[in-house]
Structure formats: structure tokens, C-alpha cells
Motif scaffolding. Sequence first.
Motif, PDB file in Angstrom:
ATOM      1  N   HIS A 251       0.834  -1.208   0.000  1.00  0.00           N
ATOM      2  CA  HIS A 251       0.000   0.000   0.000  1.00  0.00           C
ATOM      3  C   HIS A 251       0.867   1.255   0.000  1.00  0.00           C
ATOM      4  CE1 HIS A 251      -3.319   2.665   0.945  1.00  0.00           C
ATOM      5  NE2 HIS A 251      -2.612   3.160   1.953  1.00  0.00           N
ATOM      6  N   GLU A 252       1.928   1.262   0.808  1.00  0.00           N
ATOM      7  CA  GLU A 252       2.796   2.428   0.866  1.00  0.00           C
ATOM      8  C   GLU A 252       3.537   2.662  -0.445  1.00  0.00           C
ATOM      9  OE1 GLU A 252       3.185   4.671   3.197  1.00  0.00           O
ATOM     10  OE2 GLU A 252       1.701   3.768   4.532  1.00  0.00           O
ATOM     11  N   LEU A 253       3.944   1.581  -1.084  1.00  0.00           N
ATOM     12  CA  LEU A 253       4.642   1.722  -2.361  1.00  0.00           C
ATOM     13  C   LEU A 253       3.689   2.157  -3.477  1.00  0.00           C
ATOM     14  CD1 LEU A 253       6.957  -1.430  -2.269  1.00  0.00           C
ATOM     15  CD2 LEU A 253       7.684   0.966  -2.135  1.00  0.00           C
ATOM     16  N   ARG A 254       2.446   1.754  -3.383  1.00  0.00           N
ATOM     17  CA  ARG A 254       1.496   2.077  -4.445  1.00  0.00           C
ATOM     18  C   ARG A 254       1.171   3.566  -4.481  1.00  0.00           C
ATOM     19  NH1 ARG A 254      -4.097  -0.960  -4.045  1.00  0.00           N
ATOM     20  NH2 ARG A 254      -4.154   0.370  -2.192  1.00  0.00           N
ATOM     21  N   THR A 255       1.180   4.225  -3.313  1.00  0.00           N
ATOM     22  CA  THR A 255       0.800   5.643  -3.271  1.00  0.00           C
ATOM     23  C   THR A 255       1.750   6.522  -4.083  1.00  0.00           C
ATOM     24  OG1 THR A 255      -0.233   5.325  -1.112  1.00  0.00           O
ATOM     25  CG2 THR A 255       0.352   7.569  -1.731  1.00  0.00           C
ATOM     26  N   PRO A 256       3.062   6.478  -3.848  1.00  0.00           N
ATOM     27  CA  PRO A 256       3.944   7.325  -4.697  1.00  0.00           C
ATOM     28  C   PRO A 256       3.993   6.856  -6.138  1.00  0.00           C
ATOM     29  CG  PRO A 256       5.247   5.942  -3.229  1.00  0.00           C
ATOM     30  CD  PRO A 256       3.829   5.791  -2.795  1.00  0.00           C
ATOM     31  N   LEU A 257       3.876   5.549  -6.366  1.00  0.00           N
ATOM     32  CA  LEU A 257       3.865   5.084  -7.753  1.00  0.00           C
ATOM     33  C   LEU A 257       2.647   5.600  -8.501  1.00  0.00           C
ATOM     34  CD1 LEU A 257       5.122   1.383  -7.440  1.00  0.00           C
ATOM     35  CD2 LEU A 257       6.269   3.281  -8.592  1.00  0.00           C
ATOM     36  N   THR A 258       1.498   5.590  -7.828  1.00  0.00           N
ATOM     37  CA  THR A 258       0.280   6.091  -8.464  1.00  0.00           C
ATOM     38  C   THR A 258       0.403   7.577  -8.789  1.00  0.00           C
ATOM     39  OG1 THR A 258      -1.026   4.443  -7.269  1.00  0.00           O
ATOM     40  CG2 THR A 258      -2.204   6.326  -8.190  1.00  0.00           C
ATOM     41  N   ALA A 259       0.969   8.328  -7.819  1.00  0.00           N
ATOM     42  CA  ALA A 259       1.154   9.770  -8.069  1.00  0.00           C
ATOM     43  C   ALA A 259       2.129  10.005  -9.206  1.00  0.00           C
ATOM     44  CB  ALA A 259       1.655  10.442  -6.786  1.00  0.00           C
ATOM     45  N   LEU A 260       3.196   9.239  -9.259  1.00  0.00           N
ATOM     46  CA  LEU A 260       4.201   9.405 -10.312  1.00  0.00           C
ATOM     47  C   LEU A 260       3.607   9.081 -11.683  1.00  0.00           C
ATOM     48  CD1 LEU A 260       7.878   8.333  -9.989  1.00  0.00           C
ATOM     49  CD2 LEU A 260       6.649   7.788 -12.069  1.00  0.00           C
ATOM     50  N   GLU A 263       1.064  11.822 -12.781  1.00  0.00           N
ATOM     51  CA  GLU A 263       1.693  13.053 -13.277  1.00  0.00           C
ATOM     52  C   GLU A 263       2.238  12.861 -14.683  1.00  0.00           C
ATOM     53  OE1 GLU A 263       1.902  16.017 -12.121  1.00  0.00           O
ATOM     54  OE2 GLU A 263       1.063  15.779 -10.118  1.00  0.00           O
ATOM     55  N   LEU A 264       2.868  11.729 -14.942  1.00  0.00           N
ATOM     56  CA  LEU A 264       3.419  11.497 -16.278  1.00  0.00           C
ATOM     57  C   LEU A 264       2.325  11.357 -17.324  1.00  0.00           C
ATOM     58  CD1 LEU A 264       6.349   9.033 -15.417  1.00  0.00           C
ATOM     59  CD2 LEU A 264       6.487  11.478 -15.956  1.00  0.00           C
ATOM     60  N   GLU A 265       1.233  10.688 -16.977  1.00  0.00           N
ATOM     61  CA  GLU A 265       0.139  10.538 -17.951  1.00  0.00           C
ATOM     62  C   GLU A 265      -0.494  11.880 -18.287  1.00  0.00           C
ATOM     63  OE1 GLU A 265      -2.449   7.740 -16.141  1.00  0.00           O
ATOM     64  OE2 GLU A 265      -1.395   5.969 -16.951  1.00  0.00           O
ATOM     65  N   VAL A 266      -0.654  12.702 -17.258  1.00  0.00           N
ATOM     66  CA  VAL A 266      -1.238  14.030 -17.504  1.00  0.00           C
ATOM     67  C   VAL A 266      -0.318  14.873 -18.389  1.00  0.00           C
ATOM     68  CG1 VAL A 266      -1.919  16.211 -16.420  1.00  0.00           C
ATOM     69  CG2 VAL A 266      -2.629  14.034 -15.429  1.00  0.00           C
ATOM     70  N   ALA A 267       1.008  14.735 -18.143  1.00  0.00           N
ATOM     71  CA  ALA A 267       1.960  15.505 -18.941  1.00  0.00           C
ATOM     72  C   ALA A 267       1.951  15.080 -20.396  1.00  0.00           C
ATOM     73  CB  ALA A 267       3.366  15.344 -18.356  1.00  0.00           C
ATOM     74  N   LEU A 268       1.594  13.832 -20.655  1.00  0.00           N
ATOM     75  CA  LEU A 268       1.586  13.351 -22.037  1.00  0.00           C
ATOM     76  C   LEU A 268       0.254  13.561 -22.748  1.00  0.00           C
ATOM     77  CD1 LEU A 268       3.554   9.987 -21.576  1.00  0.00           C
ATOM     78  CD2 LEU A 268       4.377  12.124 -22.615  1.00  0.00           C
ATOM     79  N   ARG A 280       7.212  21.614 -13.272  1.00  0.00           N
ATOM     80  CA  ARG A 280       6.386  21.194 -12.138  1.00  0.00           C
ATOM     81  C   ARG A 280       6.198  19.680 -12.126  1.00  0.00           C
ATOM     82  NH1 ARG A 280       1.733  19.402 -10.901  1.00  0.00           N
ATOM     83  NH2 ARG A 280       1.120  19.310 -13.102  1.00  0.00           N
ATOM     84  N   VAL A 281       5.954  19.104 -13.355  1.00  0.00           N
ATOM     85  CA  VAL A 281       5.765  17.653 -13.444  1.00  0.00           C
ATOM     86  C   VAL A 281       7.050  16.927 -13.047  1.00  0.00           C
ATOM     87  CG1 VAL A 281       5.332  15.731 -15.022  1.00  0.00           C
ATOM     88  CG2 VAL A 281       3.932  17.805 -15.153  1.00  0.00           C
ATOM     89  N   LEU A 282       8.189  17.437 -13.537  1.00  0.00           N
ATOM     90  CA  LEU A 282       9.462  16.795 -13.190  1.00  0.00           C
ATOM     91  C   LEU A 282       9.744  16.883 -11.695  1.00  0.00           C
ATOM     92  CD1 LEU A 282      11.736  17.950 -16.168  1.00  0.00           C
ATOM     93  CD2 LEU A 282      10.788  15.672 -15.742  1.00  0.00           C
ATOM     94  N   GLN A 283       9.430  18.020 -11.101  1.00  0.00           N
ATOM     95  CA  GLN A 283       9.653  18.170  -9.662  1.00  0.00           C
ATOM     96  C   GLN A 283       8.756  17.221  -8.870  1.00  0.00           C
ATOM     97  OE1 GLN A 283      12.013  20.160  -8.204  1.00  0.00           O
ATOM     98  NE2 GLN A 283      11.417  19.045  -6.330  1.00  0.00           N
ATOM     99  N   SER A 284       7.499  17.087  -9.322  1.00  0.00           N
ATOM    100  CA  SER A 284       6.568  16.188  -8.646  1.00  0.00           C
ATOM    101  C   SER A 284       7.022  14.734  -8.753  1.00  0.00           C
ATOM    102  CB  SER A 284       5.169  16.354  -9.219  1.00  0.00           C
ATOM    103  OG  SER A 284       4.272  15.432  -8.623  1.00  0.00           O
ATOM    104  N   THR A 285       7.460  14.344  -9.971  1.00  0.00           N
ATOM    105  CA  THR A 285       7.940  12.956 -10.128  1.00  0.00           C
ATOM    106  C   THR A 285       9.223  12.717  -9.340  1.00  0.00           C
ATOM    107  OG1 THR A 285       9.078  13.639 -12.167  1.00  0.00           O
ATOM    108  CG2 THR A 285       6.877  12.660 -12.385  1.00  0.00           C
ATOM    109  N   LEU A 286      10.082  13.771  -9.271  1.00  0.00           N
ATOM    110  CA  LEU A 286      11.302  13.620  -8.477  1.00  0.00           C
ATOM    111  C   LEU A 286      10.974  13.430  -6.995  1.00  0.00           C
ATOM    112  CD1 LEU A 286      14.378  13.662  -8.267  1.00  0.00           C
ATOM    113  CD2 LEU A 286      14.263  16.158  -8.099  1.00  0.00           C
TER     114      LEU A 286
END
Length: 469
Positions: A251-260, A263-268, A280-286
Motif C-alpha cells: 500500500h505504501e509503495l502504491r501511493t507514490p507510484l500512483t502519483a508518479l 503526473e506522467l500521464e497528464v503531462a503526455l 512542475r511535473v518533473l519536480q513532482s515525479t522527483l
Amino acid sequence: MSIRLRLALQFGLILAVILLLFALSVYFATLQSRRTLFTQSLFKRTLVVGHAYAEGQRNQHAGSPPALYRRYLRQLYRTLPDEEGRVYDQANRLVFREGQGAAKPVPIEWLAEVRRNGRAVLEPEKNYHETVGLLYRDPRLGPLVVVASSVDEDSRQQLGELRRLLVLGLLAALVVMGLGSWFFAGRALRPLRRMVREVDGITATDLSQRLSQGAGSTDEIGHLTQRFNRLLDRLQAAFAGQRTFVRDASHELRTPLTALIGELEVALLQAERPPAEYRRVLQSTLDSARQLNQLTNGLLSIARASDDPSQVPMAEVRLDELLLQAHEQLLRRHSTCRVDLNFGEGEDASAFVVNGNETLLLSAVLNVLDNACKFSAGTGRPVTATLTRTASSLALLVTDEGPGLPPADLQQVFVPFFRAASARGVPGHGIGLPLAARIMALHGGTVRLESEPGHGTHVWLEWPLQPAK
């Protein structure tokens, strides 16, 4: 070979050896006793032979020595089988003989032994034939050696019957013993067979079953059952903890992966976007990647802290220097956090030395200090870390002035990924205190925690002192 058969054979073999030794001792004791009685009877016959010969030589008119000998024998209870009597004079010449069969000469050395000792028994011949000699002193004839021999027919018959009885009794005892040992070995192993059936029903998917104690819970099998049930308790707790750990970690790993990924899907979605949006997208994924890295490092640290202590390299570690290293790293993470260090008064350089792994201990201390700084953020009050030494232990007390924890949450703080209600707005994954607790347990130490809502939190890391060498 089954344990039941092996026990039956071993028990039967032991009893068979004991019975065989007992039968042999009875037989040879009876043989020796009957031989002693028979030789005593022959010695009495030598007196008869000697007296008859001497009387015949003194009183020729009373009859010849053989006639007197036969007359004296009739006064006894009975004659002996193949009985023979002989008399040897001082020159070891045969001067009298009465009996059946051909006379067998006796060794001259044996006659000399009879004269020295007064009596002697010749080594027994075959078929229970015994020969004894007695020194018979007569004033007129001088010292005479009287020899009597006969066959112990009674002993031959009775000992033969005794041998048959002992052999038959031994065989019967072996049969009864084999059946009895097989039966009792089966009864003794019955609880083990029950345990095997019950163990076969325990699977990795259902560890709630336990072995039945039975009536004899105080014997060795009862103790084995208790130890096995305790092992099942530990395995069940370990499996439950593992399933919980895997679920929470996922569950903990899924949360940042889902956010990452989001963000990438929205950017594309759009072909062209402003540079600021890409930044902003790069900073969020970082940030999400860093969160993943931090979480992964925490999970690896927990796994390492759960290893066998014998596989973790240990050395002498100075806790005062370790605390200074943790303080330096902590200031890089929380530059605005104030941490006051106290090392006690009048302590020498070796007062805070423990045996442990420096990397793991640094991680434990740093996690506790990091939690204190995170919960003290915004209060304007410092975090204090006090290192003390007692007669039996070393202790590090970390105190913060944060919001504190209610009693219900205090029971869950050492469960991985647990987040108290007051910590929901504080960054973290809930693995700092569980990791510190496992590291301290690996070093034989403990972690204690006291907290009240609105009054901050006190965390003790305690190490037992090593006995002086």
C-alpha cells in the motif's frame, strides 16, 4: 526399521541377555553345589575304605579287607554307581582295590599332593566321574592314601533336566517378552502417532491448529507437545506479521507510484505544454521517486535488522560519537530543528562503549531523532537527547515537545506502517520506530516510549552493559 520395532528389539535383547546370564548362573551354581556335595560323599567313602583296609590288616580272622569293605558299604544308605575304592601305601603302591571296571592309575604328583594337604580332588573326568583322595593315618600301617571314585549319576540326570527346563523357560520368556515389548512400545509411541496425524493437518494457510496435550502432559512427549505448540505460536505470529508487512508495504509503495504515473500521464495528454508545467511535473515525479527511495531503504533496513545476530558484524561502538554523527546528519535534513545534546558529567571516554553494528545503531538513533524533529516542528521548542550510564545499562533519552500520543496509539507505534492520527500530516511511512525496535532487539537492547497528548513524547533506547572480562 520403525522406532517401535527398534525399541521392541532393544528391550527384548536386554531382557534376553539378563535371563541368559541368570539361567547360566543358576545352572553353574547348581553344578558346583552338587559337585561339592558329591565330593563330600566320596570323602566319607574314603574313610570307609581306609577303615576296612586297616581293620582287615589288624584282624585277619575277622575277614579279608574286601569282605569288610562290602559289609561296611551295606551299612550306608546306598552304593554309588561305578564306585571304586583304592589304598596306596607309603611307597605309593596299590595295596587294596575294590570296585567295578579296570583300575585307572592316578598321577604320582596327585598322590603327593594328597599327602601334603591331607585331601585333594582330582580334576573331574567326563560323564560326571569324580575321584577324591584322603590321607588315612594308621599307627601300625603308617600314612595311607585312600582313593574313592564314582559317577555322579544323580547330578547328570538332575542337571540334564535343569538344562531342559532353563532352555524351555528361556524360549517361553523370549516369546512373552517379544510380544510384551512390542505391545508396550506401541503404547509408548501412541502419542507420537497422534502427533504425526495432527501435524499432517497443519498447513501454511491454517496455522491456528495446535497439538492436543493429552493426559500425560508432564512426560517427555507432553513437553515436546508444549514446545511444538509454542513454535506454532511463533510461526503463526511471524506469518501474520509477514502478511501484514507485505500488505502495508504494497500500500505504501502504491501511493507514490500512483502519483508518479498520474503526473506522467497528464503531462503526455497534450503535445505542447509550457516549460513551467514540465518543470512542475518533473519536480513532482522527483519527489515521488525520492519518497520511493526512502521507503525502499527503510524496508531494506528492517529486513537487515531482522537477520540472525551471529551474521551481523559487531565491534565496539562509542555511543557519544555515534550521537554526534546522528546530530550532524539530522541537521542536514532539518536545518531549523534545534537538538540539545547532554552526555552526563564526569564520564570518561570509555563510559559509553557498547558492542554492536555502528551502521545499524546510527540508523536507530537517527530515526528516533528524526521523529522527534518532525513532531516538534512549529513548536519552537528544542529536542533534547541525553546519554546516561547506570550500573547495569546505557540509555539514550530523546524528548520532544510535540502533540504526543494517546494510550491506544502507544500500543501500535512499533507495528510497521502504523500512523497515529496526530501524525497524519507529518511526512513519513511509519517504519522509523519499528526499525529502531528491531535494531535494538538485535543488540539485546530495548526501546521504551512514554507520551501524553499535549505533553510531548519520551523515547528511551537502552543497552545492557557487557560484563567485565
